[in-house]
Design a protein around this motif. Structure first.
Motif, PDB file in Angstrom:
ATOM      1  N   GLU A  75      -4.289 -12.036  -5.672  1.00  0.00           N
ATOM      2  CA  GLU A  75      -3.747 -11.043  -4.666  1.00  0.00           C
ATOM      3  C   GLU A  75      -4.740  -9.717  -5.637  1.00  0.00           C
ATOM      4  O   GLU A  75      -5.473  -9.899  -6.622  1.00  0.00           O
ATOM      5  CB  GLU A  75      -2.758 -10.212  -6.150  1.00  0.00           C
ATOM      6  N   ARG A  76      -5.793  -9.758  -4.292  1.00  0.00           N
ATOM      7  CA  ARG A  76      -7.060  -8.855  -4.937  1.00  0.00           C
ATOM      8  C   ARG A  76      -6.768  -7.606  -4.507  1.00  0.00           C
ATOM      9  O   ARG A  76      -5.922  -6.609  -4.287  1.00  0.00           O
ATOM     10  CB  ARG A  76      -7.790  -9.060  -3.414  1.00  0.00           C
ATOM     11  N   ASP A  77      -7.798  -7.041  -4.919  1.00  0.00           N
ATOM     12  CA  ASP A  77      -7.725  -5.198  -5.027  1.00  0.00           C
ATOM     13  C   ASP A  77      -8.531  -4.483  -3.715  1.00  0.00           C
ATOM     14  O   ASP A  77      -9.101  -3.605  -3.547  1.00  0.00           O
ATOM     15  CB  ASP A  77      -8.373  -4.083  -6.512  1.00  0.00           C
ATOM     16  N   GLU A  78      -7.677  -5.455  -2.736  1.00  0.00           N
ATOM     17  CA  GLU A  78      -7.333  -4.801  -1.263  1.00  0.00           C
ATOM     18  C   GLU A  78      -6.457  -4.860  -1.184  1.00  0.00           C
ATOM     19  O   GLU A  78      -5.657  -5.831  -1.136  1.00  0.00           O
ATOM     20  CB  GLU A  78      -9.108  -5.825  -0.913  1.00  0.00           C
ATOM     21  N   TYR A  79      -6.983  -3.720   0.224  1.00  0.00           N
ATOM     22  CA  TYR A  79      -5.269  -3.544   1.339  1.00  0.00           C
ATOM     23  C   TYR A  79      -5.297  -3.917   2.842  1.00  0.00           C
ATOM     24  O   TYR A  79      -6.304  -3.402   3.122  1.00  0.00           O
ATOM     25  CB  TYR A  79      -4.977  -1.923   0.849  1.00  0.00           C
ATOM     26  N   GLU A  80      -4.203  -3.844   3.506  1.00  0.00           N
ATOM     27  CA  GLU A  80      -4.121  -4.249   4.990  1.00  0.00           C
ATOM     28  C   GLU A  80      -3.410  -3.275   5.470  1.00  0.00           C
ATOM     29  O   GLU A  80      -1.665  -3.487   4.204  1.00  0.00           O
ATOM     30  CB  GLU A  80      -3.790  -5.846   4.958  1.00  0.00           C
ATOM     31  N   ASP A  81      -2.721  -2.199   5.619  1.00  0.00           N
ATOM     32  CA  ASP A  81      -1.941  -1.480   6.093  1.00  0.00           C
ATOM     33  C   ASP A  81      -0.681  -0.926   4.950  1.00  0.00           C
ATOM     34  O   ASP A  81       0.258  -0.681   4.561  1.00  0.00           O
ATOM     35  CB  ASP A  81      -1.204  -2.148   6.501  1.00  0.00           C
TER      36      ASP A  81
END
Length: 206
Positions: A75-81
């Motif tokens: 799980e990355r520390d990047e987001y989508e919506d």
């Protein structure tokens, strides 16, 4: 796969044992299907995976967390919506079988997982077993390299022609879809017609 003549796992090229990941993925077709979908669409969110696969939130997060525990998802520390992006890495392991070494990689895992979503693969697996299904992947690879025929596949698997042809056609679609992201399997992405690939039980987000 359950029923396949698989013995001890070796190590992938990085020297990291993939025993537990491969073992788990080849004993749970639903998890194998989820893994393959995530690999094909990585990086992706669990919500998008839910939509693609038609599964509920609790099941999707259960599978995602299990893949993380196996060391093949993050799980990355990047987001989508507003949702975290997850990445999945190709699982590759070398296994010792009764007939020699066998490389288990994303294409094999994808075919096994597809038994939950493709009627021809599900029937073949139920009728002839996991070992025959695994061997059908190699025979279909030979077909795509021009070294085998559809009827020859059935003869090599010792199954009726109709069963061998049907399963090889289903596997061909999966190979066309998955082999471009499989580092240990010949890339047949350009060898399989796009209409055939469209029949694969795995999709890529636009």
């Amino acid at each position: 796969m359950a029923g396949a003549p698989i013995g001890d796992v070796g190590r992938d090229e990085s020297g990291v044992s993939m025993f537990f990941a491969v073992q788990r993925l080849l004993t749970d077709a639903d998890l194998a299907y989820f893994y393959t979908d995530h690999l094909l669409n990585s990086a992706t969110t669990v919500k998008r995976a839910m939509d693609r696969q038609g599964i509920v939130k609790s099941t999707a997060y259960k599978y995602a967390n299990e893949l993380a525990e196996l060391g093949v998802a993050e799980e990355r520390d990047e987001y989508e919506d507003g949702a975290a992006l997850w990445t999945v890495e190709p699982v590759v392991g070398t296994w010792e079988t009764e007939t020699g070494e066998l490389v288990i990689s994303p294409v094999i895992i994808a075919v096994y997982g597809a038994s939950t979503a493709d009627d021809d693969i599900a029937y073949f697996r139920e009728r002839y077993g996991d070992a025959a299904l695994l061997n059908a992947v190699g025979e279909t690879d030979a077909y795509l390299r021009g070294e085998q025929t559809r009827r020859g596949i059935a003869a090599a698997l010792d199954v009726p022609a109709a069963a061998g042809i049907a399963v090889s056609q289903a596997i061909e679609a999966i190979i066309g879809r998955i082999s471009p992201v499989d580092p240990a399997f010949p890339n047949h992405g350009d060898d399989v017609h796009e209409r055939t690939i469209a029949d694969a039980p795995y999709v890529v987000d636009a």
